[in-house]
Design an enzyme around this catalytic site. Sequence first.
Site, mmCIF file in Angstrom:
data_model
loop_
_atom_site.group_PDB
_atom_site.id
_atom_site.type_symbol
_atom_site.label_atom_id
_atom_site.label_comp_id
_atom_site.label_asym_id
_atom_site.label_seq_id
_atom_site.Cartn_x
_atom_site.Cartn_y
_atom_site.Cartn_z
ATOM 1 N N HIS A 1 -33.115 135.993 48.574
ATOM 2 C CA HIS A 1 -32.970 135.522 49.711
ATOM 3 C C HIS A 1 -32.197 134.234 50.134
ATOM 4 C CE1 HIS A 1 -35.948 138.648 50.019
ATOM 5 N NE2 HIS A 1 -35.543 139.000 51.440
ATOM 6 N N LYS B 1 -35.620 130.868 53.305
ATOM 7 C CA LYS B 1 -36.841 131.724 53.268
ATOM 8 C C LYS B 1 -38.018 130.901 53.028
ATOM 9 C CE LYS B 1 -38.647 136.378 52.073
ATOM 10 N NZ LYS B 1 -39.084 136.378 53.377
HETATM 11 P P1 NAD Z 1 -36.219 131.586 61.218
HETATM 12 O O1 NAD Z 1 -36.530 130.426 60.495
HETATM 13 O O2 NAD Z 1 -34.656 131.794 61.362
HETATM 14 O O3 NAD Z 1 -36.863 131.884 62.445
HETATM 15 C C1 NAD Z 1 -38.075 132.052 62.774
HETATM 16 C C2 NAD Z 1 -38.381 131.757 64.235
HETATM 17 O O4 NAD Z 1 -39.911 131.623 64.514
HETATM 18 C C3 NAD Z 1 -37.899 130.409 64.965
HETATM 19 O O5 NAD Z 1 -37.319 130.757 66.313
HETATM 20 C C4 NAD Z 1 -39.043 129.619 64.875
HETATM 21 O O6 NAD Z 1 -39.084 128.432 66.037
HETATM 22 C C5 NAD Z 1 -40.117 130.457 64.988
HETATM 23 N N1 NAD Z 1 -41.391 129.905 64.487
HETATM 24 C C6 NAD Z 1 -41.625 129.778 63.265
HETATM 25 N N2 NAD Z 1 -42.803 129.437 62.987
HETATM 26 C C7 NAD Z 1 -43.278 128.872 64.256
HETATM 27 C C8 NAD Z 1 -44.619 128.808 64.712
HETATM 28 N N3 NAD Z 1 -45.618 128.326 63.631
HETATM 29 N N4 NAD Z 1 -44.942 128.600 65.724
HETATM 30 C C9 NAD Z 1 -44.021 128.894 66.678
HETATM 31 N N5 NAD Z 1 -42.759 129.484 66.350
HETATM 32 C C10 NAD Z 1 -42.586 129.549 65.042
HETATM 33 O O7 NAD Z 1 -36.691 132.913 60.412
HETATM 34 P P2 NAD Z 1 -36.131 134.404 60.237
HETATM 35 O O8 NAD Z 1 -35.039 134.491 59.088
HETATM 36 O O9 NAD Z 1 -35.551 135.059 61.541
HETATM 37 O O10 NAD Z 1 -37.585 135.152 59.612
HETATM 38 C C11 NAD Z 1 -38.733 135.131 60.558
HETATM 39 C C12 NAD Z 1 -39.474 135.909 60.000
HETATM 40 O O11 NAD Z 1 -39.262 137.288 59.576
HETATM 41 C C13 NAD Z 1 -40.092 135.645 58.367
HETATM 42 O O12 NAD Z 1 -41.361 135.786 58.105
HETATM 43 C C14 NAD Z 1 -39.256 136.307 57.792
HETATM 44 O O13 NAD Z 1 -39.624 136.633 56.208
HETATM 45 C C15 NAD Z 1 -39.187 137.904 58.340
HETATM 46 N N6 NAD Z 1 -38.088 138.857 58.298
HETATM 47 C C16 NAD Z 1 -38.540 140.037 58.222
HETATM 48 C C17 NAD Z 1 -37.781 141.035 57.902
HETATM 49 C C18 NAD Z 1 -38.340 142.488 58.221
HETATM 50 O O14 NAD Z 1 -37.531 143.553 58.101
HETATM 51 N N7 NAD Z 1 -39.705 142.636 58.392
HETATM 52 C C19 NAD Z 1 -36.347 141.044 58.031
HETATM 53 C C20 NAD Z 1 -36.078 139.521 57.971
HETATM 54 C C21 NAD Z 1 -36.945 138.663 58.072
#
Ligand code: NAD
Length: 252
Positions: free
Chosen positions: A145, A149
């Site tokens: 990844h 991540k």
């Molecule tokens: P990212 O860091 O780009 O975005 C995360 C968002 O969540 C940001 O806007 C951040 O401000 C917010 N956030 C994070 N922690 C927070 C907290 N404690 N309180 C409030 N807001 C908070 O991350 P991303 O790449 O968008 O991924 C987000 C999540 O989704 C991760 O857990 C990732 O593993 C997961 N993900 C899942 C899939 C799927 O298909 N299920 C696909 C991609 C990513």
Amino acid sequence: MKLAVTGATGRMGREVIEAAQERGHEVAVAVNRDPAGETVAGVEIKPASNLEVLLSKRDVNALVDFTGPASSLSYVAACAATDTPAVVGTTGFDEGDEAALREYGTEIPLLRAANFARGVQALTQAVADAVAALPGYDVELTETHHNAKRDAPSGTAKELLATIEEHRDGERVHGREGEAPRSETEIGVHARRAGDVTGEHEVMLADNHEVVTLTHRAESRGVFAAGALDAAAWLTGRDRGYYTFADVVGDT
Ligand code: NAD
């Protein structure tokens, strides 16, 4: 559909807002923890601390969450308080969090998936078949990844490991260093973090002078956003319950 999106300025949040608009849905609520007057695709981002009030006013079909474990649980609590169905894509939950999410499934329709790519459902089935067909072969799982991540191994890797363990006894070994000969039963697990790789999972089985590799590669975050929106549509009008993406893929 009318949707709510959390983590709206994150990588996935942005992707979900844009994909929802392309499909003609309304993003009625979009929140982030510290929005500074930002907009995403023309949608104003509100403070997440107001989520419950926003949900109670806007009556959305579903909330879509890709954030972090602690925030995700608090957003699902806001869904439960306002009778809002929740689609959770966040990963990195511990066992207690997982139990809490299942419990919320007794209050609202809640769908959780570590991976919203349809191909990963097919990969999981192929891994189950290969592990069952090749007893005694060495198994190694590698996931790759992007360098931002947070959790490792990925949620998808953990689900693949659970699938492997349904078909054989073995102990997980996370990376190797120094004197580390392989036992017959160990399942090697490797998490690589580099550049902006969207997400790759590979399961290798090897023995008998042959190697089988089963691989899934997400080529854009659009695949996850599309799956999450399919899940939100599928969840609309369902009874309360805890659902997974396999339920959606089996149906649509
Ligand atoms: P990212 O860091 O780009 O975005 C995360 C968002 O969540 C940001 O806007 C951040 O401000 C917010 N956030 C994070 N922690 C927070 C907290 N404690 N309180 C409030 N807001 C908070 O991350 P991303 O790449 O968008 O991924 C987000 C999540 O989704 C991760 O857990 C990732 O593993 C997961 N993900 C899942 C899939 C799927 O298909 N299920 C696909 C991609 C990513």
